[in-house]
Motif scaffolding. Structure first.
Motif, short mmCIF file in Angstrom:
data_model
loop_
_atom_site.label_atom_id
_atom_site.label_comp_id
_atom_site.label_asym_id
_atom_site.label_seq_id
_atom_site.Cartn_x
_atom_site.Cartn_y
_atom_site.Cartn_z
N ASP A 34 0.81 -1.22 0.00
CA ASP A 34 0.00 0.00 0.00
C ASP A 34 0.84 1.27 0.00
O ASP A 34 0.36 2.33 -0.39
CB ASP A 34 -0.93 0.01 1.22
N LEU A 39 -2.40 4.66 -0.13
CA LEU A 39 -3.59 4.28 0.63
C LEU A 39 -3.16 3.31 1.72
O LEU A 39 -2.64 2.23 1.43
CB LEU A 39 -4.65 3.64 -0.28
N LYS A 44 -7.84 1.85 3.98
CA LYS A 44 -7.39 2.24 2.63
C LYS A 44 -7.62 3.74 2.38
O LYS A 44 -8.23 4.14 1.40
CB LYS A 44 -8.11 1.41 1.57
N ASP A 66 3.33 -2.33 5.69
CA ASP A 66 2.26 -1.35 5.54
C ASP A 66 2.07 -0.61 6.86
O ASP A 66 2.49 -1.08 7.92
CB ASP A 66 0.94 -2.05 5.15
#
Length: 322
Positions: A34, A39, A44, A66
């Motif tokens: 991501d 996002l 997200k 992430d």
């Protein structure tokens, strides 16, 4: 980790990689998480999120790399300083073996199981001692003979890395088994532990507690998480490296030069520096008082005069031998 620059591959035309000119057209080893799409988290959303007015810190998962909002991890992060690394929900499901370690190492430790109505799932519940005794009484001699035959069969087979395998062996056999064949994970999995659909938080040096037997190393490789046993890959290691780099950038070249000199050289350098500072300040003050602009020629003229005065002072010095 697991990423190489995209310049020079088929994504960009007429752009050659200056670091690796011979690099292939496709970087098959790259993993685009991501971070590359802007996002983050399970929601997200971008960071900072213009529509999110709730103050919340972002925490990075050490497996997928992430970033996640603290309130979207499924569990409340411990107070600052109580943990050093985090593994998100998805990575805990992917690296399912970590739940056995979490029962002993996670912050807070997932060891308290009050009933089956808990939010988590109780796994690997051992039989009680009374149940084991009843089973032995019912089986009687046949059970004992079968057990001895099974032990003899296992003794003739190649040794494995199973911790439960060692428990079934006689004490003498366990002593002769090498430490490298002992599996910490199997021993933990044979005990009761709790599994939840949440992220987990880990203390300092928890990676050193992971098993490194052949079976576990093979499992890490299959799951592509070999880095979990690397102490140089921890968040603390990267933070220390960043701090060291910043300290190097902040270092004063003048102080480094002074530290490399002896006492006499240090005194001479400091005196020369003070003379230069005094004369340059007096020289520039004249321009300030007159309101004129300092030009390049003025600076060159000052240093030429300064060097000339320095040579005259040096030539006048007389040295005597005692």
């Amino acid at each position: 980790r697991n990423f190489r620059c995209d310049c020079g591959n088929s994504k960009f035309k007429n752009l050659q990689c200056k670091l690796l000119p011979e690099k292939g057209k496709v970087n098959s080893g790259n993993k685009y998480n991501d971070n590359f799409y802007g996002l983050y988290c399970t929601c997200k959303r971008p960071y900072p999120d213009p529509e999110d007015e709730i103050p919340d810190e972002m925490i990075q998962c050490i497996v997928c790399e992430d970033w996640f909002h603290g309130r979207h991890l499924g569990a409340v992060p411990p107070e600052s300083g109580d943990f050093h690394e985090m593994v998100c929900q998805a990575c805990m499901n992917h690296c399912h073996f970590l739940w056995a370690y979490a029962s002993q190492l996670a912050v807070p430790a997932l060891t308290k199981v009050n009933s089956l109505e808990d939010e988590g799932i109780v796994l690997k519940v051992e039989e009680s001692e009374e149940q084991k005794k009843e089973i032995k009484k019912e089986d009687g001699v046949e059970h004992q003979e079968t057990k001895e035959e099974k032990q003899m069969e296992q003794f003739n087979e190649p040794s494995t890395s199973s911790g439960t395998f060692l428990q079934k062996f006689p004490a003498e056999t366990a002593k002769t088994t090498s430490e490298s064949s002992f599996c910490k994970l199997k021993e933990l999995q044979s005990k009761q532990y709790l599994k939840k659909d949440t992220a987990t938080f880990w203390p300092l040096n928890w990676r050193s507690k992971l098993c490194t037997c052949e079976d576990c190393l093979k499992m890490y490789s299959e799951l592509e998480v070999q880095f979990l046993t690397d102490e140089c890959d921890t968040v603390l290691a990267y933070e220390n490296k960043g701090t060291s780099d910043q300290e190097t950038e902040r270092r004063d070249p003048l102080m480094d030069t002074l530290n490399s000199m002896n006492r006499v050289q240090q005194v001479e350098l400091i005196c020369e520096y003070n003379d230069l500072k005094t004369e340059l300040t007096d020289y520039l003050r004249r321009f300030a008082d007159e309101g004129t602009v300092v030009k390049r020629e003025d600076i060159q003229h000052f240093f030429e005069e300064f060097q000339s005065r320095k040579r005259r002072r040096t030539n006048r010095m007389q040295y005597y031998c005692s």
